[in-house]
Scaffold this active site. Sequence first.
Site, mmCIF file in Angstrom:
data_model
loop_
_atom_site.group_PDB
_atom_site.id
_atom_site.type_symbol
_atom_site.label_atom_id
_atom_site.label_comp_id
_atom_site.label_asym_id
_atom_site.label_seq_id
_atom_site.Cartn_x
_atom_site.Cartn_y
_atom_site.Cartn_z
ATOM 1 N N HIS A 81 0.560 -1.208 0.231
ATOM 2 C CA HIS A 81 -0.008 0.070 0.605
ATOM 3 C C HIS A 81 0.940 1.453 0.035
ATOM 4 O O HIS A 81 0.210 2.107 0.331
ATOM 5 C CB HIS A 81 -1.209 -0.393 1.066
ATOM 6 N N ASN A 159 -10.058 -3.921 0.591
ATOM 7 C CA ASN A 159 -9.155 -3.131 -0.157
ATOM 8 C C ASN A 159 -10.918 -2.653 -1.071
ATOM 9 O O ASN A 159 -11.862 -3.259 -1.153
ATOM 10 C CB ASN A 159 -8.695 -5.259 -1.042
ATOM 11 N N TYR A 369 -0.161 -4.571 11.157
ATOM 12 C CA TYR A 369 -0.256 -3.335 10.234
ATOM 13 C C TYR A 369 0.165 -2.533 11.701
ATOM 14 O O TYR A 369 0.674 -1.561 11.352
ATOM 15 C CB TYR A 369 -2.216 -3.449 9.928
#
EC number: 1.11.1.6
Length: 539
Positions: A81, A159, A369
Amino acid sequence: MSDHPLPDHNTAAEGVGGTQDSRMGQGEQGRTLTTRQGHPVRNNQQQRTVGSRGPATLENYHFLEKISHFDRERIPERVVHARGAGAHGYFEAYGKVGDEPASKYTRAKLFQEPGKRTPVFVRFSTVIHSSHSPETMRDPRGFAVKFYTEDGNWDLVGNNLKVFFIRDAIKFPDVIHALKPDPVTNRQDGGRIFDFMSNTPEAVHMLTLLFSPWGIPANYRQMQGSGVNTYKWVNDRGEAVLVKYHWEPLQGIRNLTQREAEAIQAKNINHATQDLYEAIERGDFPQWELFVQIMPDGDHPELDFDPLDDTKIWPRDQFPWLPVGRMTLDRNPENYFAEVEQAAFGTGVLVDGLDFSDDKMLVGRTFSYSDTQRYRVGPNYLQLPINAPKKHVATNQRDGQMTYRVDTAPGQNPHVNYEPSSMNGLVEAPRDVIEYTPWVEGHLQRAPIERTNNFKQAGEQYRAFEDWERDDLIQNLVENISAATPEVQARMVELFTQCDEDYGRRVAEGLEQVRRGREEREREAVQQAGERSREAQPY
């Protein structure tokens, strides 16, 4: 110095040492350039040197501060990303889940009242490619929403495509390594990609979507979003349901074929970022409606797939999309780096009324994350304005790189950074909610899920495509798989055949055409070498 009074708060408070601090030196104005130390800069054109030609001297503090900060202007780009665009806006709740009160399913406050608005920041992105890659690349698109709720932040990280390549987070480094450039040649390689995919049957559903026009959205505004993973909602009674999230663009959905994308890339590699920015600037604010699918908590043995499997879609005829609210993006970032690049999301960032499922990808993402943000931005990344919750914060976390403030509460004993304490430290919030306490039982083991059913939904998706989507899918797959070894090509054909016989046949025929075409060009080259060469005399 002027005799402006000092602020009545300590140096950890906002405003001190910033552009809003009114204290100035003699001759300074509001727009006077200073160093980060607050020193007025009287010459920003030349270093201090011996004579006009130099050499330069080491005590050039202003230069050293300026150039050393410049050297560090970029933080490490995200492993995934990296290429992104973003905008601010708000989410407006309907107060219902379909036709029923939201409170039936969740006690999360942002969903309860009709018309209740929650500020949001959204970051769109591509997944695999680098921060300066063209936005026409075939790639999943990230769709991450940060809700600044009254109970703290909620990050809905997803997504554009509703499924993923793998179903267990232990394989995440492997699938990303396969999709990233070759560690030797530094080129993305279809041979490596499909070597991995041919040994990962669960990936065929994602591949069917990714190599179709759905793998290249026309822009960010006309792109769907999905939470991908399965979560849970919890109500006031401590009861839970499984939930899936879907963002539906009210601007409609538009996708590009490979050839259309290549034509755009030749003219503009930033087209999606430009499209989003300019739409908001002209007041054409993009909107998405948020839908959820709900399923009773449990294993659901009646289904031919596991509802926690992120390679699967919950069928809409069995689990309808229920509208819960609408999101509007109405403000562009003032500074790309401070807001879009430093924005940090995590799947574990939930508020009361939202909970985790046992999805084996979600568990891994929840660690990964937030961990990557601590690595990229630093341990105090949540003190940055774009990431900080828009509410009271008081913690016993201290120190670390780039500490901006100390999270002490008014009246708190500053000597106490632990809990419990009887010396006026922080205390726990009241335990006034019924906790959700699922029953967990089973052997600790390393095992796949029982209902893999890798091929059914991929075949259904293939048959659901329009002709032009199927044609583009086959062409894109053939172009990429042809770089793989014959063994890998054969395995991929077998996987697609298990999805749909026509699917496998068309890929096989396309690969055979590529092979024959290559052999024909090679024979033609041999013949041309003799026919078109020029005779030469010895020397």
